[in-house]
Design a protein around this motif. Structure first.
Motif, PDB file in Angstrom:
ATOM      1  N   PHE A  37       0.821  -1.219   0.000  1.00 24.66           N
ATOM      2  CA  PHE A  37       0.000   0.000   0.000  1.00 24.66           C
ATOM      3  C   PHE A  37       0.855   1.270   0.000  1.00 24.66           C
ATOM      4  O   PHE A  37       0.668   2.167  -0.823  1.00 24.66           O
ATOM      5  CB  PHE A  37      -0.929  -0.035   1.219  1.00 24.66           C
ATOM      6  N   ALA A  38       1.823   1.319   0.944  1.00 27.45           N
ATOM      7  CA  ALA A  38       2.682   2.517   1.025  1.00 27.45           C
ATOM      8  C   ALA A  38       3.555   2.635  -0.222  1.00 27.45           C
ATOM      9  O   ALA A  38       3.791   3.744  -0.718  1.00 27.45           O
ATOM     10  CB  ALA A  38       3.555   2.460   2.282  1.00 27.45           C
ATOM     11  N   GLU A  39       4.021   1.493  -0.744  1.00 27.61           N
ATOM     12  CA  GLU A  39       4.822   1.516  -1.965  1.00 27.61           C
ATOM     13  C   GLU A  39       4.012   2.139  -3.103  1.00 27.61           C
ATOM     14  O   GLU A  39       4.503   2.981  -3.851  1.00 27.61           O
ATOM     15  CB  GLU A  39       5.229   0.091  -2.381  1.00 27.61           C
ATOM     16  N   GLY A  40       2.765   1.707  -3.218  1.00 27.03           N
ATOM     17  CA  GLY A  40       1.897   2.210  -4.287  1.00 27.03           C
ATOM     18  C   GLY A  40       1.630   3.702  -4.139  1.00 27.03           C
ATOM     19  O   GLY A  40       1.750   4.467  -5.097  1.00 27.03           O
ATOM     20  N   LYS A  41       1.286   4.125  -2.923  1.00 26.30           N
ATOM     21  CA  LYS A  41       0.991   5.557  -2.706  1.00 26.30           C
ATOM     22  C   LYS A  41       2.224   6.400  -2.989  1.00 26.30           C
ATOM     23  O   LYS A  41       2.145   7.454  -3.638  1.00 26.30           O
ATOM     24  CB  LYS A  41       0.532   5.786  -1.260  1.00 26.30           C
ATOM     25  N   ALA A  42       3.385   5.941  -2.496  1.00 26.22           N
ATOM     26  CA  ALA A  42       4.619   6.723  -2.654  1.00 26.22           C
ATOM     27  C   ALA A  42       4.996   6.820  -4.134  1.00 26.22           C
ATOM     28  O   ALA A  42       5.392   7.892  -4.614  1.00 26.22           O
ATOM     29  CB  ALA A  42       5.755   6.098  -1.847  1.00 26.22           C
ATOM     30  N   THR A  48       4.363  12.483  -9.585  1.00 27.18           N
ATOM     31  CA  THR A  48       3.954  13.891  -9.769  1.00 27.18           C
ATOM     32  C   THR A  48       5.162  14.827  -9.702  1.00 27.18           C
ATOM     33  O   THR A  48       5.047  16.010 -10.044  1.00 27.18           O
ATOM     34  CB  THR A  48       2.922  14.358  -8.708  1.00 27.18           C
ATOM     35  N   ALA A  49       6.320  14.306  -9.247  1.00 24.16           N
ATOM     36  CA  ALA A  49       7.490  15.173  -9.042  1.00 24.16           C
ATOM     37  C   ALA A  49       7.899  15.893 -10.321  1.00 24.16           C
ATOM     38  O   ALA A  49       8.140  17.108 -10.320  1.00 24.16           O
ATOM     39  CB  ALA A  49       8.659  14.363  -8.480  1.00 24.16           C
ATOM     40  N   ALA A  50       7.962  15.127 -11.415  1.00 24.57           N
ATOM     41  CA  ALA A  50       8.394  15.729 -12.682  1.00 24.57           C
ATOM     42  C   ALA A  50       7.345  16.688 -13.230  1.00 24.57           C
ATOM     43  O   ALA A  50       7.654  17.585 -14.002  1.00 24.57           O
ATOM     44  CB  ALA A  50       8.676  14.631 -13.699  1.00 24.57           C
ATOM     45  N   LEU A  51       6.096  16.514 -12.808  1.00 26.33           N
ATOM     46  CA  LEU A  51       5.032  17.405 -13.278  1.00 26.33           C
ATOM     47  C   LEU A  51       4.976  18.685 -12.450  1.00 26.33           C
ATOM     48  O   LEU A  51       4.698  19.767 -12.954  1.00 26.33           O
ATOM     49  CB  LEU A  51       3.675  16.686 -13.174  1.00 26.33           C
ATOM     50  N   LEU A  52       5.236  18.528 -11.144  1.00 29.13           N
ATOM     51  CA  LEU A  52       5.067  19.668 -10.240  1.00 29.13           C
ATOM     52  C   LEU A  52       6.389  20.343  -9.873  1.00 29.13           C
ATOM     53  O   LEU A  52       6.390  21.394  -9.241  1.00 29.13           O
ATOM     54  CB  LEU A  52       4.346  19.205  -8.959  1.00 29.13           C
ATOM     55  N   GLY A  53       7.491  19.685 -10.231  1.00 21.17           N
ATOM     56  CA  GLY A  53       8.794  20.326 -10.030  1.00 21.17           C
ATOM     57  C   GLY A  53       9.361  20.217  -8.630  1.00 21.17           C
ATOM     58  O   GLY A  53      10.043  21.121  -8.169  1.00 21.17           O
ATOM     59  N   TRP A  54       9.058  19.126  -7.920  1.00 24.25           N
ATOM     60  CA  TRP A  54       9.729  18.947  -6.630  1.00 24.25           C
ATOM     61  C   TRP A  54      10.710  17.799  -6.695  1.00 24.25           C
ATOM     62  O   TRP A  54      10.635  16.957  -7.593  1.00 24.25           O
ATOM     63  CB  TRP A  54       8.742  18.782  -5.460  1.00 24.25           C
ATOM     64  N   ASP A  55      11.628  17.782  -5.742  1.00 18.64           N
ATOM     65  CA  ASP A  55      12.710  16.810  -5.794  1.00 18.64           C
ATOM     66  C   ASP A  55      12.993  16.276  -4.391  1.00 18.64           C
ATOM     67  O   ASP A  55      13.894  16.727  -3.708  1.00 18.64           O
ATOM     68  CB  ASP A  55      13.957  17.488  -6.379  1.00 18.64           C
ATOM     69  N   THR A  56      12.158  15.345  -3.968  1.00 13.92           N
ATOM     70  CA  THR A  56      12.327  14.710  -2.661  1.00 13.92           C
ATOM     71  C   THR A  56      12.332  13.207  -2.917  1.00 13.92           C
ATOM     72  O   THR A  56      11.475  12.725  -3.662  1.00 13.92           O
ATOM     73  CB  THR A  56      11.126  15.027  -1.740  1.00 13.92           C
ATOM     74  N   LYS A  57      13.273  12.488  -2.311  1.00 13.27           N
ATOM     75  CA  LYS A  57      13.293  11.040  -2.512  1.00 13.27           C
ATOM     76  C   LYS A  57      12.189  10.432  -1.643  1.00 13.27           C
ATOM     77  O   LYS A  57      12.323  10.310  -0.428  1.00 13.27           O
ATOM     78  CB  LYS A  57      14.673  10.493  -2.133  1.00 13.27           C
ATOM     79  N   LEU A  58      11.084  10.098  -2.273  1.00 14.58           N
ATOM     80  CA  LEU A  58       9.912   9.594  -1.535  1.00 14.58           C
ATOM     81  C   LEU A  58       9.729   8.109  -1.840  1.00 14.58           C
ATOM     82  O   LEU A  58       9.546   7.722  -2.997  1.00 14.58           O
ATOM     83  CB  LEU A  58       8.670  10.386  -1.978  1.00 14.58           C
ATOM     84  N   THR A  59       9.801   7.280  -0.790  1.00 16.67           N
ATOM     85  CA  THR A  59       9.634   5.837  -1.000  1.00 16.67           C
ATOM     86  C   THR A  59       8.612   5.283  -0.010  1.00 16.67           C
ATOM     87  O   THR A  59       8.399   5.849   1.063  1.00 16.67           O
ATOM     88  CB  THR A  59      10.956   5.074  -0.793  1.00 16.67           C
ATOM     89  N   GLY A  60       8.017   4.144  -0.386  1.00 13.28           N
ATOM     90  CA  GLY A  60       7.060   3.489   0.494  1.00 13.28           C
ATOM     91  C   GLY A  60       7.575   2.121   0.911  1.00 13.28           C
ATOM     92  O   GLY A  60       8.251   1.449   0.129  1.00 13.28           O
ATOM     93  N   VAL A  61       7.258   1.710   2.144  1.00  5.84           N
ATOM     94  CA  VAL A  61       7.681   0.383   2.617  1.00  5.84           C
ATOM     95  C   VAL A  61       6.552  -0.276   3.396  1.00  5.84           C
ATOM     96  O   VAL A  61       5.725   0.397   4.007  1.00  5.84           O
ATOM     97  CB  VAL A  61       8.931   0.441   3.524  1.00  5.84           C
ATOM     98  N   THR A  62       6.541  -1.611   3.337  1.00  2.00           N
ATOM     99  CA  THR A  62       5.573  -2.358   4.135  1.00  2.00           C
ATOM    100  C   THR A  62       6.248  -2.854   5.406  1.00  2.00           C
ATOM    101  O   THR A  62       7.079  -3.779   5.365  1.00  2.00           O
ATOM    102  CB  THR A  62       5.039  -3.567   3.333  1.00  2.00           C
ATOM    103  N   ASN A  63       5.952  -2.161   6.484  1.00  2.00           N
ATOM    104  CA  ASN A  63       6.371  -2.596   7.823  1.00  2.00           C
ATOM    105  C   ASN A  63       7.862  -2.849   8.022  1.00  2.00           C
ATOM    106  O   ASN A  63       8.220  -3.508   8.993  1.00  2.00           O
ATOM    107  CB  ASN A  63       5.597  -3.867   8.188  1.00  2.00           C
ATOM    108  N   ASP A  64       8.728  -2.369   7.147  1.00  2.00           N
ATOM    109  CA  ASP A  64      10.163  -2.582   7.306  1.00  2.00           C
ATOM    110  C   ASP A  64      10.766  -1.339   7.963  1.00  2.00           C
ATOM    111  O   ASP A  64      11.114  -0.365   7.295  1.00  2.00           O
ATOM    112  CB  ASP A  64      10.800  -2.859   5.933  1.00  2.00           C
TER     113      ASP A  64
END
Ligand code: NAI
Length: 308
Positions: A37-42, A48-64
Motif C-alpha cells: 500500500f505505502a509503496e503504491g501511494k509513494a 507527480t514530481a516531474a510534473l510539479l517540479g519537486w525533488d524529494t526522494k519519496l519511498t514506500g515500505v511495508t512494515n520494514d
C-alpha cells in the motif's frame, strides 16, 4: 534531513505529499502495515514530481522499520479513522496498541527522532507515546490545534468575507468536538479583534462550526477528512525541520502551565529544531480558564480508559 510518515492512509499520504512538495527533507519514507500500500501511494506521488517540479526522494515500505533509520521527524497517522456518528474517543483501544508498537519500532532505528502524533484520540495517544517511550517531553507533539485553528480561520473568513491568511485565531484545549476551545476573544483580523466585525451570535456560530468541523466532514464524506489534516501535520513538521519557531497550538505535556499537570493538551507552543521549545501563556480570562479545566477533565477521563 529524513522524515518518516507511518500510516499511508488518507491523512498519512496527504501529509507525505505536502512534505515532499515543500521539499522539507531530502528523503521521506511512507510506511504502512498493508502489503504494497505505502509503496503504491509513494510511487504514485513520486510520479507527480516531474510534473510539479519537486525533488524529494519519496519511498514506500511495508512494515520494514530498518528503512526508516535515522529519521529526524516521524509522523504517526496509523490507526483507524472515524466513521459517521463515531467520536474520536471510540477509537482508543485499537489505536493505543498501534501507536505504542509504532513508537517502539521507530525508536529501534531512530533513537533521536521527534514524534508528531496524529492518530486519535490524539491527546491520549500523545500522552501514551510520551509515557511508553520515556522520551524527553519536547520530542512528543500531538497535532490537533494546527488543524482546528485552520478550521476556525476558515469559518471566520467565510463569515467575514476576508482572506484566512489575514486572520490570527487559535484553538486550544483537547482535540475533541466538545473539548476544543476556539479563542474568540483573542481572534484578530489584521491586528484588530474580530469582535469588531462580527456580532456575538455570529461569532458563537463560527466557534460552534469549528468545534464540529471534523464531524461535519465525516458526515459529508463518510470517513474523516484528509486534506486539511495532512496540510496541518506538514505545517507542524515544517516549523520543526526548518527551525521556524512558529507558534502553533499543539498537544504537549503540561506541568503546571494553564493550571494542569500530567496531561497532554493543546496549548500554543514554539516549534523548532528540538521539538516544542516553549509554551506561550495566552493569559486566559476566568471563563476561558474554566473551559480549559473542563476540557482537561474530559481528556483525563480518556487517559484513564487506557489504564483500565
Ligand atoms: P486510514 O484508514 O485512511 O489510514 C490509516 C492507515 O494506518 C491504514 O492505511 C492502515 O493500514 C495503517 N495502519 C494500521 N495499523 C498500522 C500499523 N500497525 N502500522 C502501520 N500502519 C498501520 O485513516 P486516516 O483517515 O488516514 O486517519 C488516520 C488516523 O488519523 C485516525 O486515527 C484518525 O482518526 C486520525 N486523524 C487525526 C486528526 C488530527 O487532527 N489529529 C485529523 C484526521 C484524522
Amino acid at each position: 534531513m529524513k522524515i518518516t510518515v507511518v500510516g499511508a492512509g488518507a491523512v498519512g499520504a496527504t501529509t507525505a505529499d505536502n512534505i515532499a512538495r515543500k521539499e522539507l527533507a531530502a528523503e521521506v519514507v511512507l510506511l504502512d502495515i498493508k502489503e504494497g500500500f505505502a509503496e503504491g501511494k509513494a510511487l504514485d506521488m513520486f510520479q507527480t514530481a516531474a510534473l510539479l517540479g519537486w525533488d524529494t526522494k519519496l519511498t514506500g515500505v511495508t512494515n520494514d522499520y530498518s528503512r526508516t533509520a535515522n529519521s529526524n521527524v516521524v509522523v504517526i497517522t496509523s490507526g483507524l479513522p472515524r466513521k459517521p456518528g463515531m467520536t474520536r474517543e471510540e477509537l482508543i483501544g485499537v489505536n493505543a496498541g498501534i501507536v505504542k508498537s509504532v513508537v517502539d519500532n521507530i525508536l529501534k532505528y531512530s533513537p533521536d527522532a521527534i514524534f508528531v502524533i496524529v492518530s486519535n484520540p490524539m491527546d491520549t495517544m500523545t500522552y501514551l507515546a510520551l509515557k511508553a517511550s520515556g522520551l524527553p517531553k519536547n520530542r512528543i507533539i500531538g497535532m490537533g490545534g494546527a488543524l482546528d485553528s485552520a478550521r476556525f480561520k476558515c469559518y471566520l473568513s467565510l463569515a467575514m468575507n476576508v482572506s484566512p491568511n489575514d486572520l490570527h485565531a487559535s484553538v486550544i484545549g483537547g482535540h475533541g468536538d466538545t473539548t476544543m476551545i476556539p479563542l474568540k476573544r483573542l481572534a484578530t483580523w489584521n491586528g484588530t479583534p474580530v469582535t469588531n466585525y462580527l456580532d456575538a451570535a455570529t461569532l458563537d456560530k463560527v466557534a460552534a462550526d469549528t468545534m464540529v468541523g471534523g464531524a461535519t466532514l465525516t458526515g459529508l464524506l463518510g470517513t474523516s477528512a484528509w486534506y486539511a489534516p495532512g496540510a496541518a501535520s506538514a505545517a507542524v513538521v515544517e516549523s520543526i525541520i526548518r527551525d521556524e519557531k512558529r507558534v502553533i497550538p499543539c498537544s504537549v505535556l503540561l506541568e503546571g502551565e494553564y493550571g494542569q499537570s500530567d496531561i497532554c493538551m493543546g496549548v500554543p507552543v514554539v516549534l523548532g529544531k528540538t521539538g516544542w521549545e516553549k509554551i506561550i501563556d495566552y493569559k486566559l480570562n476566568e471563563e476561558e480558564q474554566a473551559l480549559f479545566s473542563k476540557s482537561a477533565d474530559a481528556v483525563r477521563n480518556m487517559n484513564n480508559v487506557l489504564s483500565t
